[in-house]
Scaffold this motif. Structure first.
Motif: not given
Length: 388
Positions: A26-38, A69-78
């Motif tokens: 629900g609050r993942t914008d910051a980490v997704m910015q890092i993943v996108g930048d990388r 094909r696809a590889v799926a991984v999640h960036a959100d946490t508990i």
């Protein structure tokens, strides 16, 4: 295909950066910015969905419009969310995702208000947190989210004091990861599920691009933002995806086969068995590349693969992962397990589809269905036992 060497320094750097960036569901914008930048730094084309799921694309040699094909991984946490501002100046919280208050006790936290510049730190404490005051009663207090509260690192004593700080019901509370890498390679941190998986995927992408090896079909890396609340890979992929491999933590605990220092292959989770053929294809790649691996079954577990299938994606699915001891608790894994997960991904993404001709189309005839996938018939029961 042979696996590729992984840049260990890059893997460690990315892993620590991700772990130090809070990202409760629900609050993942910051980490997704890092993943996108990388990924952008690596020259990979990325797109984001309306909800913020990221899809990176590595073009393959197959014809445009063919199977991928696809590889799926999640960036959100508990994490947690503020349920109530208490009259004593502390916070009542509820969990975001499935985890026990037992392991939240003692955690340092960061509280995010609607004002992005207004952050506050604190600690999760049991209601009876002073041994000098409550004595032996501390040991008999129950466990549960109604048995804990967040003590803010602010001079607050009343509900109004908390309101004056700008805090509100619905504010996110992130459990600080506090990552450590020991000299012998163990990684101790909250949220290894699934930050270590994201790091493995990024390291694998870097290895593929550094090597320049071609890929037989286009591959997508889908980074999701709601796996911990059951959403996962519900969207972001199209009907051309023939195979999906989820990358997530593998359960290291009593009665489990998974290890922290290997790549682990999930045979079944709480939603049922994974695809027989794709799973054994991954096992074969481990064996041909001398990658230490374990097969395992997970009873109280689901990954990005489950919501992908539930949402209507028609493809083979499989699960691989790095072993995590005390998952959703005081987590620990090993760099070897993360690296070997990345190595398996490089071998997989440079290999053909499990059934290249069949999987290149969404449907086909019974005659064309791969013949070696037909299971042997069960023997006829002996109708006259004892006659032989």
């Amino acid at each position: 295909m042979k696996s590729l060497p992984i840049d260990d320094e890059y893997l460690r750097e990315v892993l620590l950066e991700l772990l130090r960036t809070p990202s409760p569901s629900g609050r993942t914008d910051a980490v997704m910015q890092i993943v996108g930048d990388r990924l952008t730094e690596l020259g990979v084309r990325i797109r984001l969905t309306r909800r913020g799921v990221l899809r990176a694309t590595l073009p393959g040699d197959g014809a445009p419009g063919g199977a991928s094909r696809a590889v799926a991984v999640h960036a959100d946490t508990i994490g947690c969310m503020v349920k109530r501002l208490k009259e004593n100046g502390r916070l009542e919280v509820v969990p975001v995702g499935t985890h026990s208050a037992r392991f939240a006790e003692g955690a340092h936290v960061t509280v995010f208000t609607d004002d992005l510049s207004n952050l506050h730190t604190g600690t999760v404490l049991p209601l009876m947190s002073s041994g000098h005051n409550f004595g032996d009663a501390v040991d008999t207090q129950g466990v549960g989210w109604h048995q804990i509260e967040v003590r803010l690192d602010e001079p607050v004593e009343t509900r109004q004091d908390v309101l004056d700080l700008g805090l509100s019901v619905g504010d996110f509370v992130a459990l600080d990861a506090a990552p450590q890498i020991t000299p012998n390679g163990y990684v101790k941190s909250r949220h290894l599920d699934d930050k270590a998986g994201v790091a493995a995927c990024l390291a694998a992408v870097k290895a593929l691009l550094d090597d320049g090896r071609s890929r037989p079909v286009t591959a997508h890396l889908l980074v999701t933002i709601g796996e911990e609340v059951g959403v996962g890979a519900t969207h972001g992929l199209d009907e051309y995806v023939a195979e999906l491999v989820a990358v997530d933590n593998a359960v290291v605990s009593e009665g489990q086969e998974s290890r922290e220092d290997t790549v682990n292959i999930g045979m079944l989770d709480s939603t049922g068995p994974f695809d027989y053929h794709l799973t054994r294809r991954l096992i074969g790649l481990c064996e041909s590349n001398d990658l230490p691996y374990r097969r395992d079954v997970y009873r109280f577990y689901r990954s990005d693969a489950a919501p992908a299938i539930e949402s209507g994606l028609e493809c083979r699915t499989a699960l691989i992962g790095f072993g995590v001891d005390s998952s959703h608790g005081h987590e620990r894994t090993h760099l070897d397990g993360i690296r070997r997960t990345a190595e398996l991904l490089t071998a997989y993404l440079t290999s053909p589809l499990t059934f290249s001709e069949w999987d290149d189309r969404p449907t086909g005839s019974l005659e064309d269905f791969p013949s070696h996938s037909v299971q042997p018939a069960e023997p006829e029961p002996d109708r006259y036992p004892g006659r032989h």
